[in-house]
Write a protein that holds these residues in place. Structure first.
Motif, PDB file in Angstrom:
ATOM      1  N   LYS A  52      -5.919 -23.582  13.366  1.00  0.00           N
ATOM      2  CA  LYS A  52      -6.074 -24.483  14.511  1.00  0.00           C
ATOM      3  C   LYS A  52      -5.422 -25.831  14.210  1.00  0.00           C
ATOM      4  CE  LYS A  52     -10.327 -22.520  16.412  1.00  0.00           C
ATOM      5  NZ  LYS A  52      -9.633 -21.985  17.613  1.00  0.00           N
ATOM      6  N   ASN A  53      -4.833 -26.439  15.265  1.00  0.00           N
ATOM      7  CA  ASN A  53      -4.263 -27.773  15.095  1.00  0.00           C
ATOM      8  C   ASN A  53      -5.331 -28.832  15.375  1.00  0.00           C
ATOM      9  OD1 ASN A  53      -4.540 -27.963  17.895  1.00  0.00           O
ATOM     10  ND2 ASN A  53      -2.387 -27.494  18.296  1.00  0.00           N
ATOM     11  N   LYS A  54      -4.933 -30.103  15.376  1.00  0.00           N
ATOM     12  CA  LYS A  54      -5.896 -31.189  15.560  1.00  0.00           C
ATOM     13  C   LYS A  54      -6.632 -31.097  16.893  1.00  0.00           C
ATOM     14  CE  LYS A  54      -3.763 -34.713  12.614  1.00  0.00           C
ATOM     15  NZ  LYS A  54      -3.153 -36.077  12.586  1.00  0.00           N
ATOM     16  N   ASP A  55      -5.959 -30.500  17.876  1.00  0.00           N
ATOM     17  CA  ASP A  55      -6.566 -30.374  19.205  1.00  0.00           C
ATOM     18  C   ASP A  55      -7.444 -29.131  19.345  1.00  0.00           C
ATOM     19  OD1 ASP A  55      -5.226 -32.694  20.038  1.00  0.00           O
ATOM     20  OD2 ASP A  55      -3.410 -31.524  20.479  1.00  0.00           O
ATOM     21  N   GLY A  56      -7.584 -28.389  18.252  1.00  0.00           N
ATOM     22  CA  GLY A  56      -8.423 -27.198  18.294  1.00  0.00           C
ATOM     23  C   GLY A  56      -7.733 -25.978  18.881  1.00  0.00           C
ATOM     24  N   LYS A  57      -6.418 -26.041  19.060  1.00  0.00           N
ATOM     25  CA  LYS A  57      -5.667 -24.925  19.628  1.00  0.00           C
ATOM     26  C   LYS A  57      -5.068 -24.066  18.512  1.00  0.00           C
ATOM     27  CE  LYS A  57      -4.478 -27.360  23.906  1.00  0.00           C
ATOM     28  NZ  LYS A  57      -3.375 -27.819  24.781  1.00  0.00           N
ATOM     29  N   ASN A  58      -4.959 -22.762  18.795  1.00  0.00           N
ATOM     30  CA  ASN A  58      -4.379 -21.845  17.821  1.00  0.00           C
ATOM     31  C   ASN A  58      -2.870 -22.039  17.700  1.00  0.00           C
ATOM     32  OD1 ASN A  58      -6.875 -20.678  17.409  1.00  0.00           O
ATOM     33  ND2 ASN A  58      -6.484 -18.940  18.762  1.00  0.00           N
ATOM     34  N   ILE A  59      -2.355 -21.874  16.469  1.00  0.00           N
ATOM     35  CA  ILE A  59      -0.912 -21.778  16.267  1.00  0.00           C
ATOM     36  C   ILE A  59      -0.629 -20.353  15.782  1.00  0.00           C
ATOM     37  CG2 ILE A  59      -0.754 -24.231  15.718  1.00  0.00           C
ATOM     38  CD1 ILE A  59      -0.346 -23.461  12.791  1.00  0.00           C
ATOM     39  N   GLU A  60       0.623 -20.030  15.510  1.00  0.00           N
ATOM     40  CA  GLU A  60       0.982 -18.645  15.182  1.00  0.00           C
ATOM     41  C   GLU A  60       0.407 -18.184  13.846  1.00  0.00           C
ATOM     42  OE1 GLU A  60       4.942 -15.851  14.458  1.00  0.00           O
ATOM     43  OE2 GLU A  60       5.166 -17.983  14.883  1.00  0.00           O
ATOM     44  N   THR A  61       0.252 -19.071  12.891  1.00  0.00           N
ATOM     45  CA  THR A  61      -0.139 -18.699  11.536  1.00  0.00           C
ATOM     46  C   THR A  61      -1.595 -18.240  11.451  1.00  0.00           C
ATOM     47  OG1 THR A  61       1.407 -20.378  10.711  1.00  0.00           O
ATOM     48  CG2 THR A  61      -0.181 -19.478   9.142  1.00  0.00           C
ATOM     49  N   ILE A  62      -1.814 -17.126  10.769  1.00  0.00           N
ATOM     50  CA  ILE A  62      -3.172 -16.641  10.542  1.00  0.00           C
ATOM     51  C   ILE A  62      -3.878 -17.573   9.565  1.00  0.00           C
ATOM     52  CG2 ILE A  62      -4.521 -14.777   9.499  1.00  0.00           C
ATOM     53  CD1 ILE A  62      -2.429 -12.838  10.529  1.00  0.00           C
ATOM     54  N   SER A  63      -5.132 -17.865   9.827  1.00  0.00           N
ATOM     55  CA  SER A  63      -5.896 -18.748   8.949  1.00  0.00           C
ATOM     56  C   SER A  63      -6.157 -18.086   7.604  1.00  0.00           C
ATOM     57  CB  SER A  63      -7.237 -19.118   9.591  1.00  0.00           C
ATOM     58  OG  SER A  63      -8.044 -19.843   8.679  1.00  0.00           O
ATOM     59  N   PRO A  64      -5.951 -18.804   6.508  1.00  0.00           N
ATOM     60  CA  PRO A  64      -6.237 -18.233   5.183  1.00  0.00           C
ATOM     61  C   PRO A  64      -7.728 -18.035   4.970  1.00  0.00           C
ATOM     62  CG  PRO A  64      -5.748 -20.552   4.967  1.00  0.00           C
ATOM     63  CD  PRO A  64      -5.447 -20.182   6.399  1.00  0.00           C
ATOM     64  N   PHE A  65      -8.553 -18.583   5.879  1.00  0.00           N
ATOM     65  CA  PHE A  65      -9.993 -18.427   5.780  1.00  0.00           C
ATOM     66  C   PHE A  65     -10.479 -17.177   6.526  1.00  0.00           C
ATOM     67  CE2 PHE A  65      -9.031 -22.870   5.144  1.00  0.00           C
ATOM     68  CZ  PHE A  65      -9.788 -23.186   4.029  1.00  0.00           C
ATOM     69  N   CYS A  66      -9.551 -16.410   7.084  1.00  0.00           N
ATOM     70  CA  CYS A  66      -9.903 -15.212   7.839  1.00  0.00           C
ATOM     71  C   CYS A  66     -10.095 -14.034   6.883  1.00  0.00           C
ATOM     72  CB  CYS A  66      -8.806 -14.883   8.856  1.00  0.00           C
ATOM     73  SG  CYS A  66      -9.151 -13.400   9.821  1.00  0.00           S
ATOM     74  N   ARG A  67     -11.331 -13.616   6.689  1.00  0.00           N
ATOM     75  CA  ARG A  67     -11.641 -12.553   5.739  1.00  0.00           C
ATOM     76  C   ARG A  67     -11.032 -11.210   6.153  1.00  0.00           C
ATOM     77  NH1 ARG A  67     -15.424 -13.897   1.995  1.00  0.00           N
ATOM     78  NH2 ARG A  67     -16.544 -15.856   2.321  1.00  0.00           N
ATOM     79  N   GLU A  68     -11.013 -10.924   7.437  1.00  0.00           N
ATOM     80  CA  GLU A  68     -10.454  -9.664   7.902  1.00  0.00           C
ATOM     81  C   GLU A  68      -8.961  -9.569   7.580  1.00  0.00           C
ATOM     82  OE1 GLU A  68     -11.699  -6.776   9.489  1.00  0.00           O
ATOM     83  OE2 GLU A  68     -13.517  -7.611   8.613  1.00  0.00           O
TER      84      GLU A  68
END
Length: 330
Positions: A149-165
């Motif tokens: 998520k960016n500063k505005d709370g919107k998703n960007i293309e990159t998967i979060s490294p905190f995503c366990r799945e």
């Protein structure tokens, strides 16, 4: 007499079978490794020093057999001995749990036919700080595989490294590739593998709730011990920030480093590096295969600070990551 003749026939038959087996079999070569010779560290292939004269393909060049067909001859004509080519998650696992090794098989075959070695680049969750080479089933499911998520709370293309799945899925795919290569590449055509490509993101940090909560957590004890034991070797900028907060020996990330760009990058890249290495499932697979190389994406505007993090970050963070059955090259 008949028994003697039968005995001779059996012996001859056995010898012929052994000879045929030796001709048809493939000798399993030694796994490539790094060896220090004096003040130099050398890559050893088949127990001999190997100087890579390598060419790297464009990102998607190796995505089809047809496109690569004329490329192999050109690579050989350039007197190269190694080719850096991508293996992408999206093509290796087009459907979850279904793996397609056709491109890998052809790549191994063509490399051998042209007397070339391979360095495979794993385009998994990251490629140049983005998740452009993940499978379609990963791209479509933004809930299961949630994004940075960016500063505005919107998703960007990159998967979060905190995503366990995502961690589990990426580790499974990479582990499948490693296991397959360990079974089919007895000649060690592949001499290096890069796990993930330019891990990072095109912003300071991931503003998801998990990442933000990390600022309030304790700095790992081993990192603090490293800073204390190597204070005279630290980059001046790192040292000044740490000392400005009282050179604390323990505390949260904010308490030790303050709410600074350095803090955010240490925490962000520390998390991404640690997580990306765990994604690979090395602890579980225990597959003995070639030396691995990797590098990270460092989104720092100041080139001096970039040097700080490029050198100190990896040196420091590797001290508190569980030892793995691989060699990292930076």
């Amino acid at each position: 007499m008949r028994k003697f003749i039968s005995y001779i026939i059996c012996v001859i038959t056995l010898l012929v079978m052994v000879q045929c087996d030796n001709k048809g079999g493939v000798k399993e070569e030694t796994i490539p490794f790094l060896q220090k010779n004096g003040g130099t560290v050398q890559l050893m292939v088949n127990d001999e020093p190997f100087l890579m004269i390598a060419g790297e393909l464009h990102n998607s060049t190796s995505s089809t057999v047809e496109y690569m067909e004329p490329v192999w001859a050109r690579l050989k004509s350039m007197n190269l001995n190694t080719v850096l080519a991508a293996v992408t998650w999206e093509l290796l696992e087009p459907e979850e749990g279904v793996f397609d090794y056709h491109l890998v098989d052809v790549m191994l075959q063509k490399a051998r036919e042209n007397d070339l070695r391979l360095c495979l680049l794993w385009f998994g969750s990251w490629k140049n700080g983005e998740s452009s080479y993940v499978p379609g089933w990963v791209k479509k499911d933004t809930e299961r595989f949630f994004r940075v998520k960016n500063k505005d709370g919107k998703n960007i293309e990159t998967i979060s490294p905190f995503c366990r799945e995502a961690r589990k899925a990426d580790a499974k795919a990479f582990g499948a590739l490693m296991k397959y290569l360990s079974e089919v590449d007895k000649e060690r055509t592949v001499i290096l593998i890069q796990p993930e490509n330019e891990v990072g993101v095109f912003q300071e940090i991931d503003y998801c709730s998990q990442a933000l909560a990390g600022f309030e957590k304790e700095v790992p004890e081993k990192l603090m011990t490293y800073l204390e034991d190597n204070k005279d070797m630290l980059n001046q900028h790192v040292k000044e920030i740490w000392e400005s907060k009282g050179s604390l020996k323990a505390g949260t990330w904010k308490e030790v480093f303050g709410d600074t760009l350095l803090l955010k990058n240490f925490l962000w890249h520390g998390s991404t590096l640690t997580i990306s290495m765990r994604w690979l499932g090395w602890e579980r697979s225990n597959i003995r295969y070639p030396c691995l190389s990797m590098h990270g994406w460092c989104n720092i505007r100041n080139s001096c600070r970039e040097d700080i993090l490029r050198v100190d970050r990896f040196r420091v963070l590797l001290t508190f990551i569980k030892p793995l059955p691989v060699t990292l090259i930076f």
